[in-house]
Design a protein around this motif. Structure first.
Motif, mmCIF file in Angstrom:
data_model
loop_
_atom_site.group_PDB
_atom_site.id
_atom_site.type_symbol
_atom_site.label_atom_id
_atom_site.label_comp_id
_atom_site.label_asym_id
_atom_site.label_seq_id
_atom_site.Cartn_x
_atom_site.Cartn_y
_atom_site.Cartn_z
ATOM 1 N N GLY A 1 0.832 -1.200 0.000
ATOM 2 C CA GLY A 1 0.000 0.000 0.000
ATOM 3 C C GLY A 1 0.860 1.241 0.000
ATOM 4 N N TRP A 2 0.286 2.332 0.459
ATOM 5 C CA TRP A 2 0.937 3.641 0.388
ATOM 6 C C TRP A 2 0.916 4.324 1.747
ATOM 7 C CZ3 TRP A 2 3.145 3.947 -4.195
ATOM 8 C CH2 TRP A 2 2.581 3.218 -5.260
ATOM 9 N N SER A 3 1.942 5.116 2.016
ATOM 10 C CA SER A 3 1.968 5.944 3.227
ATOM 11 C C SER A 3 1.201 7.226 2.916
ATOM 12 C CB SER A 3 3.416 6.250 3.626
ATOM 13 O OG SER A 3 4.117 5.076 3.954
ATOM 14 N N PHE A 4 -0.117 7.081 2.855
ATOM 15 C CA PHE A 4 -0.949 8.186 2.379
ATOM 16 C C PHE A 4 -1.459 9.086 3.489
ATOM 17 C CE2 PHE A 4 -3.802 4.760 3.450
ATOM 18 C CZ PHE A 4 -4.883 5.390 4.038
ATOM 19 N N HIS A 5 -1.566 8.563 4.692
ATOM 20 C CA HIS A 5 -2.200 9.327 5.766
ATOM 21 C C HIS A 5 -1.145 10.151 6.505
ATOM 22 C CE1 HIS A 5 -4.748 10.486 9.059
ATOM 23 N NE2 HIS A 5 -5.748 9.748 8.627
ATOM 24 N N PRO A 6 -1.249 11.475 6.473
ATOM 25 C CA PRO A 6 -0.192 12.311 7.072
ATOM 26 C C PRO A 6 -0.056 12.164 8.581
ATOM 27 C CG PRO A 6 -2.089 13.642 6.431
ATOM 28 C CD PRO A 6 -2.326 12.284 5.867
ATOM 29 N N ASP A 7 -1.080 11.640 9.258
ATOM 30 C CA ASP A 7 -1.018 11.502 10.710
ATOM 31 C C ASP A 7 -0.618 10.106 11.172
ATOM 32 O OD1 ASP A 7 -1.792 14.132 10.941
ATOM 33 O OD2 ASP A 7 -3.922 13.656 11.107
ATOM 34 N N ARG A 8 -0.237 9.248 10.239
ATOM 35 C CA ARG A 8 0.166 7.892 10.596
ATOM 36 C C ARG A 8 1.616 7.649 10.177
ATOM 37 N NH1 ARG A 8 -4.214 4.934 12.216
ATOM 38 N NH2 ARG A 8 -3.225 2.922 11.820
ATOM 39 N N PRO A 9 2.264 6.605 10.718
ATOM 40 C CA PRO A 9 3.684 6.367 10.404
ATOM 41 C C PRO A 9 3.928 6.270 8.897
ATOM 42 C CG PRO A 9 2.976 4.970 12.213
ATOM 43 C CD PRO A 9 1.733 5.626 11.680
ATOM 44 N N GLN A 10 4.997 6.894 8.447
ATOM 45 C CA GLN A 10 5.346 6.925 7.035
ATOM 46 C C GLN A 10 6.489 5.941 6.768
ATOM 47 O OE1 GLN A 10 3.498 9.411 4.901
ATOM 48 N NE2 GLN A 10 2.347 9.033 6.784
ATOM 49 N N SER B 1 -6.552 7.920 -2.631
ATOM 50 C CA SER B 1 -6.245 8.776 -1.483
ATOM 51 C C SER B 1 -4.841 9.350 -1.605
ATOM 52 C CB SER B 1 -6.368 7.979 -0.181
ATOM 53 O OG SER B 1 -7.701 7.588 0.063
ATOM 54 N N MET B 2 -3.866 8.486 -1.961
ATOM 55 C CA MET B 2 -2.501 8.958 -2.135
ATOM 56 C C MET B 2 -2.443 10.039 -3.208
ATOM 57 S SD MET B 2 0.638 8.229 -0.918
ATOM 58 C CE MET B 2 0.717 10.006 -0.686
ATOM 59 N N THR B 3 -3.179 9.841 -4.300
ATOM 60 C CA THR B 3 -3.246 10.834 -5.377
ATOM 61 C C THR B 3 -3.763 12.164 -4.863
ATOM 62 O OG1 THR B 3 -3.614 9.097 -7.034
ATOM 63 C CG2 THR B 3 -4.278 11.334 -7.632
ATOM 64 N N SER B 4 -4.806 12.115 -4.036
ATOM 65 C CA SER B 4 -5.397 13.342 -3.502
ATOM 66 C C SER B 4 -4.420 14.092 -2.605
ATOM 67 C CB SER B 4 -6.674 13.005 -2.722
ATOM 68 O OG SER B 4 -7.640 12.405 -3.576
ATOM 69 N N TYR B 5 -3.690 13.364 -1.771
ATOM 70 C CA TYR B 5 -2.734 14.034 -0.882
ATOM 71 C C TYR B 5 -1.559 14.617 -1.663
ATOM 72 C CZ TYR B 5 -5.079 12.506 3.378
ATOM 73 O OH TYR B 5 -5.995 12.333 4.387
ATOM 74 N N ILE B 6 -1.109 13.930 -2.716
ATOM 75 C CA ILE B 6 -0.042 14.488 -3.555
ATOM 76 C C ILE B 6 -0.532 15.770 -4.214
ATOM 77 C CG2 ILE B 6 1.369 14.113 -5.620
ATOM 78 C CD1 ILE B 6 2.383 12.488 -3.297
#
Length: 278
Positions: A99-108, A144-149
Motif C-alpha cells: 500500500g501507500w503511506s498516504f495518511h499524514p497523521d500515521r507512520p510513514q 487517497s494517495m493521489t489526492s494528498y499528492i
C-alpha cells in the motif's frame, strides 16, 4: 448485474494482478529507482515525448495491475499514452498487502512524493515520457494517495484523477494551490463511501468526499458552491465547476456502481485531460 458494474468488477480484478504483465518496458523485471520500483507499458509508436498516466494501485495490489496487457493499458497505449505502475510497499502489521503511506497523521514508511517524482523523472529519461504531461491517478487508497499528492504540490504532475479514494479525517485545512482534478466515485460504494466510515474500531476515519470537493473548489477559486454544468447523458453523472480561476479544472464524476473503476473511465479521463489544453 449492470454492464457498468460488471465492468467495474472485471477491472478491479485486473488491477489486482495477472500473468503476462509489463515490467520495465521490454524487460520483464520492474524498473528500479532509489526509493522503490515501477512498471511501465509503452505505446507501439510515438512521435516525440510520450504523455502518460501514472496509476497508483489499491490495497494489496501492485504496479503490474495497471500495466498488464488486456487491461486499461491497452486503451491508453492505443491513444499514444504510456502507463506507469509504481509499486507500493508492504505495510507493517497489515493483512492487506502492499500500500501507500498516504495518511499524514500515521507512520510513514517512505516519502511517497519523493518516490513518485523519482519514477516520473526516470520514466522521462529512460523511455522518453513527457514529464510535463503525466496524469497522476489511483484507485482506493491509491486514490487517497493521489489526492494528498495533489494537495501537497499541485504542480508535481500535470493533472490528477483519483478513483474511489480521497482524503481521510482529519481533512486537510487547505492545500498548496489550485489543481486540475477529476474525481470519480461509485454512488453505491460501501468500501469507501462518499461520506466515509470508521475503521479499526474508530481509530482511523475515512474522509467525506463532498467535503473534499469543497476544499478543491476553494483552492480553485470557484465562485459558487454548486456546479456550473451537469451531464447525465451517459454512464456517468458529471458535475463540472467552470466559474473558477484560470488554468484550473474540477470535475466530480459519479457512476452507479460500487467500489471499482467503471468501464469507460480511462477513455473519459483521457478526453478530459486532452480538453484541458484546448
Amino acid at each position: 448485474m449492470s454492464q457498468i458494474t460488471k465492468g467495474a468488477a472485471a477491472l478491479c480484478l485486473t488491477l489486482l494482478g495477472s500473468t503476462a504483465q509489463a515490467g520495465c518496458g521490454p524487460d520483464p523485471d520492474p524498473c528500479d529507482v532509489p526509493l522503490g520500483t515501477y512498471h511501465i507499458a509503452l505505446p507501439d509508436t510515438a512521435n516525440g515525448p510520450i504523455p502518460a498516466l501514472m496509476f497508483l494501485h489499491g490495497a494489496g495490489g501492485s504496479g503490474t495491475g495497471s500495466t498488464r496487457s488486456g487491461g486499461m493499458a491497452d486503451n491508453l497505449n492505443s491513444r499514444g499514452y504510456a502507463v506507469i505502475g509504481p509499486n507500493g510497499l508492504q505495510r507493517e502489521n497489515s493483512r492487506f498487502g502492499p500500500g501507500w503511506s498516504f495518511h499524514p497523521d500515521r507512520p510513514q514508511q517512505r516519502d511517497e512524493m519523493a518516490f513518485l517524482l523519482q519514477v516520473a523523472e526516470d520514466a522521462a529519461s529512460r523511455f522518453g515520457v513527457d514529464r510535463d504531461a503525466i496524469v497522476l491517478g489511483g484507485f482506493s487508497i491509491g486514490g487517497s494517495m493521489t489526492s494528498y499528492i495533489a494537495c501537497d504540490d499541485p504542480t508535481a504532475f500535470a493533472a490528477y484523477a483519483p478513483v474511489g479514494g480521497s482524503f481521510w479525517r482529519p481533512h486537510p485545512v487547505d492545500c498548496a494551490g489550485p489543481v486540475q482534478l477529476l474525481h470519480t466515485h461509485g454512488w453505491k460504494d460501501k468500501t469507501v463511501p462518499l461520506e466515509g466510515r470508521p475503521l479499526g474500531n474508530g481509530t482511523i476515519l475515512q474522509g467525506d468526499v463532498w467535503h473534499a470537493m469543497g476544499l478543491w473548489r476553494a483552492e480553485n477559486g470557484c465562485d459558487g458552491l454548486r456546479a456550473d454544468a451537469f451531464d447525465t447523458s451517459g454512464d456517468f453523472w458529471v458535475r463540472i465547476w467552470e466559474e473558477c480561476d484560470a488554468g484550473t479544472a474540477l470535475e466530480f464524476v459519479l457512476h452507479p456502481g460500487g467500489h471499482g473503476i467503471p468501464r469507460g473511465w480511462s477513455t473519459y479521463m483521457l478526453d478530459w485531460f486532452e480538453a484541458l489544453s484546448d
